[in-house]
Design a protein around this motif. Structure first.
Motif, PDB file in Angstrom:
ATOM      1  N   ASN A  19     -42.120 -15.286 -27.156  1.00  0.00           N
ATOM      2  CA  ASN A  19     -43.312 -14.692 -27.752  1.00  0.00           C
ATOM      3  C   ASN A  19     -44.132 -15.822 -28.375  1.00  0.00           C
ATOM      4  O   ASN A  19     -43.902 -16.220 -29.519  1.00  0.00           O
ATOM      5  CB  ASN A  19     -42.908 -13.666 -28.808  1.00  0.00           C
ATOM      6  CG  ASN A  19     -44.088 -12.876 -29.337  1.00  0.00           C
ATOM      7  OD1 ASN A  19     -45.193 -13.406 -29.453  1.00  0.00           O
ATOM      8  ND2 ASN A  19     -43.858 -11.610 -29.659  1.00  0.00           N
ATOM      9  N   LEU A  20     -45.075 -16.334 -27.614  1.00  0.00           N
ATOM     10  CA  LEU A  20     -45.801 -17.533 -28.020  1.00  0.00           C
ATOM     11  C   LEU A  20     -46.624 -17.316 -29.290  1.00  0.00           C
ATOM     12  O   LEU A  20     -46.581 -18.137 -30.209  1.00  0.00           O
ATOM     13  CB  LEU A  20     -46.715 -17.995 -26.884  1.00  0.00           C
ATOM     14  CG  LEU A  20     -47.513 -19.276 -27.166  1.00  0.00           C
ATOM     15  CD1 LEU A  20     -46.576 -20.457 -27.372  1.00  0.00           C
ATOM     16  CD2 LEU A  20     -48.494 -19.542 -26.027  1.00  0.00           C
ATOM     17  N   LEU A  21     -47.359 -16.217 -29.354  1.00  0.00           N
ATOM     18  CA  LEU A  21     -48.224 -15.988 -30.511  1.00  0.00           C
ATOM     19  C   LEU A  21     -47.420 -15.863 -31.799  1.00  0.00           C
ATOM     20  O   LEU A  21     -47.799 -16.410 -32.845  1.00  0.00           O
ATOM     21  CB  LEU A  21     -49.074 -14.731 -30.289  1.00  0.00           C
ATOM     22  CG  LEU A  21     -50.121 -14.826 -29.172  1.00  0.00           C
ATOM     23  CD1 LEU A  21     -50.878 -13.513 -29.047  1.00  0.00           C
ATOM     24  CD2 LEU A  21     -51.093 -15.967 -29.433  1.00  0.00           C
ATOM     25  N   ARG A  22     -46.305 -15.141 -31.735  1.00  0.00           N
ATOM     26  CA  ARG A  22     -45.477 -14.988 -32.931  1.00  0.00           C
ATOM     27  C   ARG A  22     -44.903 -16.335 -33.371  1.00  0.00           C
ATOM     28  O   ARG A  22     -44.883 -16.660 -34.557  1.00  0.00           O
ATOM     29  CB  ARG A  22     -44.345 -13.997 -32.675  1.00  0.00           C
ATOM     30  CG  ARG A  22     -43.498 -13.709 -33.927  1.00  0.00           C
ATOM     31  CD  ARG A  22     -42.329 -12.805 -33.615  1.00  0.00           C
ATOM     32  NE  ARG A  22     -41.337 -13.508 -32.793  1.00  0.00           N
ATOM     33  CZ  ARG A  22     -40.200 -12.945 -32.347  1.00  0.00           C
ATOM     34  NH1 ARG A  22     -39.961 -11.672 -32.616  1.00  0.00           N
ATOM     35  NH2 ARG A  22     -39.348 -13.625 -31.614  1.00  0.00           N
ATOM     36  N   ARG A  23     -44.438 -17.132 -32.394  1.00  0.00           N
ATOM     37  CA  ARG A  23     -43.816 -18.415 -32.727  1.00  0.00           C
ATOM     38  C   ARG A  23     -44.837 -19.373 -33.342  1.00  0.00           C
ATOM     39  O   ARG A  23     -44.541 -20.075 -34.314  1.00  0.00           O
ATOM     40  CB  ARG A  23     -43.205 -19.040 -31.471  1.00  0.00           C
ATOM     41  CG  ARG A  23     -42.321 -20.259 -31.779  1.00  0.00           C
ATOM     42  CD  ARG A  23     -41.145 -19.850 -32.600  1.00  0.00           C
ATOM     43  NE  ARG A  23     -40.261 -20.971 -32.878  1.00  0.00           N
ATOM     44  CZ  ARG A  23     -39.696 -21.186 -34.046  1.00  0.00           C
ATOM     45  NH1 ARG A  23     -39.927 -20.360 -35.058  1.00  0.00           N
ATOM     46  NH2 ARG A  23     -38.895 -22.200 -34.215  1.00  0.00           N
ATOM     47  N   LEU A  24     -46.039 -19.419 -32.800  1.00  0.00           N
ATOM     48  CA  LEU A  24     -47.063 -20.308 -33.360  1.00  0.00           C
ATOM     49  C   LEU A  24     -47.478 -19.854 -34.753  1.00  0.00           C
ATOM     50  O   LEU A  24     -47.775 -20.684 -35.623  1.00  0.00           O
ATOM     51  CB  LEU A  24     -48.278 -20.361 -32.433  1.00  0.00           C
ATOM     52  CG  LEU A  24     -48.056 -21.035 -31.072  1.00  0.00           C
ATOM     53  CD1 LEU A  24     -49.349 -21.036 -30.269  1.00  0.00           C
ATOM     54  CD2 LEU A  24     -47.524 -22.457 -31.228  1.00  0.00           C
ATOM     55  N   ALA A  25     -47.472 -18.532 -34.973  1.00  0.00           N
ATOM     56  CA  ALA A  25     -47.789 -18.023 -36.310  1.00  0.00           C
ATOM     57  C   ALA A  25     -46.720 -18.440 -37.318  1.00  0.00           C
ATOM     58  O   ALA A  25     -47.013 -18.715 -38.485  1.00  0.00           O
ATOM     59  CB  ALA A  25     -47.913 -16.505 -36.271  1.00  0.00           C
TER      60      ALA A  25
ATOM     61  N   ILE B  19     -46.227 -29.043 -29.828  1.00  0.00           N
ATOM     62  CA  ILE B  19     -47.165 -28.948 -30.939  1.00  0.00           C
ATOM     63  C   ILE B  19     -47.044 -30.180 -31.821  1.00  0.00           C
ATOM     64  O   ILE B  19     -46.044 -30.902 -31.771  1.00  0.00           O
ATOM     65  CB  ILE B  19     -46.933 -27.676 -31.789  1.00  0.00           C
ATOM     66  CG1 ILE B  19     -45.521 -27.703 -32.395  1.00  0.00           C
ATOM     67  CG2 ILE B  19     -47.164 -26.422 -30.959  1.00  0.00           C
ATOM     68  CD1 ILE B  19     -45.252 -26.563 -33.363  1.00  0.00           C
ATOM     69  N   ARG B  20     -48.064 -30.383 -32.639  1.00  0.00           N
ATOM     70  CA  ARG B  20     -48.061 -31.522 -33.562  1.00  0.00           C
ATOM     71  C   ARG B  20     -48.173 -31.012 -34.994  1.00  0.00           C
ATOM     72  O   ARG B  20     -49.010 -30.151 -35.298  1.00  0.00           O
ATOM     73  CB  ARG B  20     -49.232 -32.457 -33.265  1.00  0.00           C
ATOM     74  CG  ARG B  20     -49.170 -33.797 -34.019  1.00  0.00           C
ATOM     75  CD  ARG B  20     -50.515 -34.501 -34.051  1.00  0.00           C
ATOM     76  NE  ARG B  20     -51.094 -34.735 -32.757  1.00  0.00           N
ATOM     77  CZ  ARG B  20     -50.867 -35.808 -31.991  1.00  0.00           C
ATOM     78  NH1 ARG B  20     -50.057 -36.751 -32.425  1.00  0.00           N
ATOM     79  NH2 ARG B  20     -51.460 -35.940 -30.816  1.00  0.00           N
ATOM     80  N   ASN B  21     -47.323 -31.539 -35.864  1.00  0.00           N
ATOM     81  CA  ASN B  21     -47.419 -31.307 -37.302  1.00  0.00           C
ATOM     82  C   ASN B  21     -47.368 -32.666 -37.984  1.00  0.00           C
ATOM     83  O   ASN B  21     -46.335 -33.334 -37.972  1.00  0.00           O
ATOM     84  CB  ASN B  21     -46.275 -30.420 -37.816  1.00  0.00           C
ATOM     85  CG  ASN B  21     -46.642 -28.950 -37.809  1.00  0.00           C
ATOM     86  OD1 ASN B  21     -47.740 -28.587 -38.181  1.00  0.00           O
ATOM     87  ND2 ASN B  21     -45.727 -28.099 -37.372  1.00  0.00           N
TER      88      ASN B  21
ATOM     89  N   GLN C 239     -47.142 -22.571 -37.627  1.00  0.00           N
ATOM     90  CA  GLN C 239     -48.442 -23.016 -38.141  1.00  0.00           C
ATOM     91  C   GLN C 239     -48.695 -24.507 -37.854  1.00  0.00           C
ATOM     92  O   GLN C 239     -48.828 -25.329 -38.762  1.00  0.00           O
ATOM     93  CB  GLN C 239     -48.531 -22.758 -39.646  1.00  0.00           C
ATOM     94  CG  GLN C 239     -48.511 -21.289 -40.009  1.00  0.00           C
ATOM     95  CD  GLN C 239     -48.806 -21.044 -41.466  1.00  0.00           C
ATOM     96  OE1 GLN C 239     -48.395 -21.813 -42.335  1.00  0.00           O
ATOM     97  NE2 GLN C 239     -49.527 -19.978 -41.763  1.00  0.00           N
ATOM     98  N   PRO C 240     -48.762 -24.858 -36.574  1.00  0.00           N
ATOM     99  CA  PRO C 240     -48.946 -26.276 -36.214  1.00  0.00           C
ATOM    100  C   PRO C 240     -50.335 -26.785 -36.568  1.00  0.00           C
ATOM    101  O   PRO C 240     -51.295 -26.017 -36.649  1.00  0.00           O
ATOM    102  CB  PRO C 240     -48.742 -26.258 -34.687  1.00  0.00           C
ATOM    103  CG  PRO C 240     -49.156 -24.886 -34.273  1.00  0.00           C
ATOM    104  CD  PRO C 240     -48.716 -23.970 -35.397  1.00  0.00           C
ATOM    105  N   ASP C 241     -50.420 -28.099 -36.744  1.00  0.00           N
ATOM    106  CA  ASP C 241     -51.727 -28.727 -36.929  1.00  0.00           C
ATOM    107  C   ASP C 241     -52.501 -28.726 -35.610  1.00  0.00           C
ATOM    108  O   ASP C 241     -53.731 -28.637 -35.618  1.00  0.00           O
ATOM    109  CB  ASP C 241     -51.558 -30.174 -37.420  1.00  0.00           C
ATOM    110  CG  ASP C 241     -50.970 -30.236 -38.817  1.00  0.00           C
ATOM    111  OD1 ASP C 241     -51.102 -29.244 -39.551  1.00  0.00           O
ATOM    112  OD2 ASP C 241     -50.368 -31.270 -39.159  1.00  0.00           O
ATOM    113  N   GLU C 242     -51.759 -28.843 -34.492  1.00  0.00           N
ATOM    114  CA  GLU C 242     -52.408 -28.914 -33.183  1.00  0.00           C
ATOM    115  C   GLU C 242     -51.443 -28.431 -32.112  1.00  0.00           C
ATOM    116  O   GLU C 242     -50.260 -28.798 -32.112  1.00  0.00           O
ATOM    117  CB  GLU C 242     -52.833 -30.358 -32.900  1.00  0.00           C
ATOM    118  CG  GLU C 242     -53.563 -30.559 -31.601  1.00  0.00           C
ATOM    119  CD  GLU C 242     -53.945 -32.012 -31.370  1.00  0.00           C
ATOM    120  OE1 GLU C 242     -54.567 -32.303 -30.329  1.00  0.00           O
ATOM    121  OE2 GLU C 242     -53.593 -32.859 -32.231  1.00  0.00           O
TER     122      GLU C 242
END
Length: 384
Positions: free
Chosen positions: A320-326, A307-309, A329-332
């Motif tokens: 758990n991909l969805l939980r980790r991305l939540a 991911i990019r921040n 909160q990456p920019d991309e």
């Protein structure tokens, strides 16, 4: 022809000074010159005979009214202690999280670029440039906070603060008009959250500025000093300053010099607080990573994500991909693969780019070429 001062020459160019009459009796016209109706227009001033005078006068009056309203807004308590800087940093992070949903709305490309740049600056790190003269940087340098920074000691700025100049410092001051432009641009979006976030961001930045500029030791409000400097000092050195300007500037410069130790102590507290905040945040993130890795340890399959921040790239794993991305909160989201060797793949990528790794984190400073290489490796090395 009698020699004209820069102000008289500007008035003459704008049609406010009759040179022939001036040559006959310079003193008689001095009062009229000082009370003329010149208004700002671009980088100069124009008088009633200028074709754009009425438009410029209207815009100037509207701006002065907006400026009066803006300067009447209370400034948040300025940071002084390490705890104050931590609270300010947390406030900025909260604003950043709150502001991101604005980008989910349709807005023009111009407004999107503007708001994305503002969101990126919702960080204590981006306030550091205001203080860079105290660190020994001039107005053309960028002070990259967090890069190779170590805790400062009180005597480490002694040499720099002896030569730090008030003029350099004022060139980092952000006048009210720049904040008014940001608020005006945010209001153009007609999204209440955009205006609210811009307003809160400006409050934080003004509080930070207040903490720094209060330690200039000046006997005049900083906005007045800046305006006087812009009108009577900046760009006037080659023609010579007036007696009044010379007296004022010498007094302010002396006050600035005598307040140098207070200013250095504040900057040191700010710098060391920022480093401690980063260490603390890194430890929290490492704790999250540890829990994530442990929860993934007994899984047959897991996710490797990139991911990019901002300008940083993070390479990590999760069950758990969805939980980790939540959480992140990456920019991309650049890439994700689900594979059985996810832990080994992550370690291999971390080892390959260890020179680009931000210490004690899973963040890397990668070029676009290196990012392309990670894409290919994630595909070719993953075992499905």
């Amino acid at each position: 022809m009698a020699e004209l001062t820069p102000e008289q020459r500007a008035a003459w160019a704008a049609g406010k000074l009759d040179v022939d009459a001036y040559n006959k009796n310079p003193n008689q016209l001095q009062e009229k010159l000082e009370n003329n109706d010149l208004v700002p227009y671009g980088h100069t001033k124009i008088g009633p005979n200028h074709p754009y005078y009425e438009k410029a006068k209207k815009e100037w009056e509207e701006f002065k009214e907006a400026e009066r309203e803006f300067l009447a807004i209370p400034i948040l308590s300025s940071p002084t202690t390490s705890d104050d800087f931590r609270k300010l940093d947390l406030k900025l992070r909260e604003i950043q999280i709150k502001a991101k949903p604005v980008l989910d709305e349709y807005i023009s490309e111009d407004h999107r670029n503007f708001f994305e740049s503002i969101i990126e600056e919702y960080s204590l790190m981006y306030f550091f440039d205001i203080t860079k003269p105290t660190f020994g940087h001039d107005s053309t340098d960028w002070l990259v906070a967090g890069e190779h920074m170590e805790h400062l000691q009180p005597d480490e700025l002694d040499e720099q603060i002896r030569i730090e100049s008030l003029e350099q410092a004022l060139q980092q001051y952000i006048p009210a008009r720049e904040f008014i432009k940001v608020l005006s641009k945010a209001r153009e979006l007609e999204l209440p959250m955009a205006s609210e976030c811009a307003y809160e961001y400006i409050q934080c930045k003004r509080a930070f500025m207040s903490g720094y500029f209060e330690r200039f030791g000046l006997d005049t409000p900083i906005e007045e000093v800046f305006n006087y400097y812009s009108s009577n000092i900046f760009g006037h050195w080659m023609h010579g300053l007036s007696a009044e300007a010379t007296t004022k500037w010498d007094a302010w410069s002396r006050q600035f010099f005598e307040a140098r130790q207070r200013r250095a102590e504040w900057v040191i507290t700010m710098c060391n607080s920022f480093i401690d905040i980063g260490i603390s945040r890194g430890e929290e993130e490492l704790h999250e990573e540890f829990e994530e890795e442990n929860s993934s340890e007994y899984l047959d399959y897991g996710f490797v994500y990139m991911i990019r921040n901002g300008d940083l790239v993070k390479i990590g794993i999760t069950g758990n991909l969805l939980r980790r991305l939540a959480q992140l909160q990456p920019d991309e989201v650049l890439n994700v693969v689900r594979c059985s060797n996810f832990q080994d793949l992550e370690k291999d990528l971390h080892n390959l780019f260890k020179q680009e790794r931000v210490p004690q984190t899973e963040y890397f400073r990668l070029t676009e070429h290196q990012i392309d290489k990670v894409h290919k490796l994630m595909t070719t090395l993953a075992e499905f």
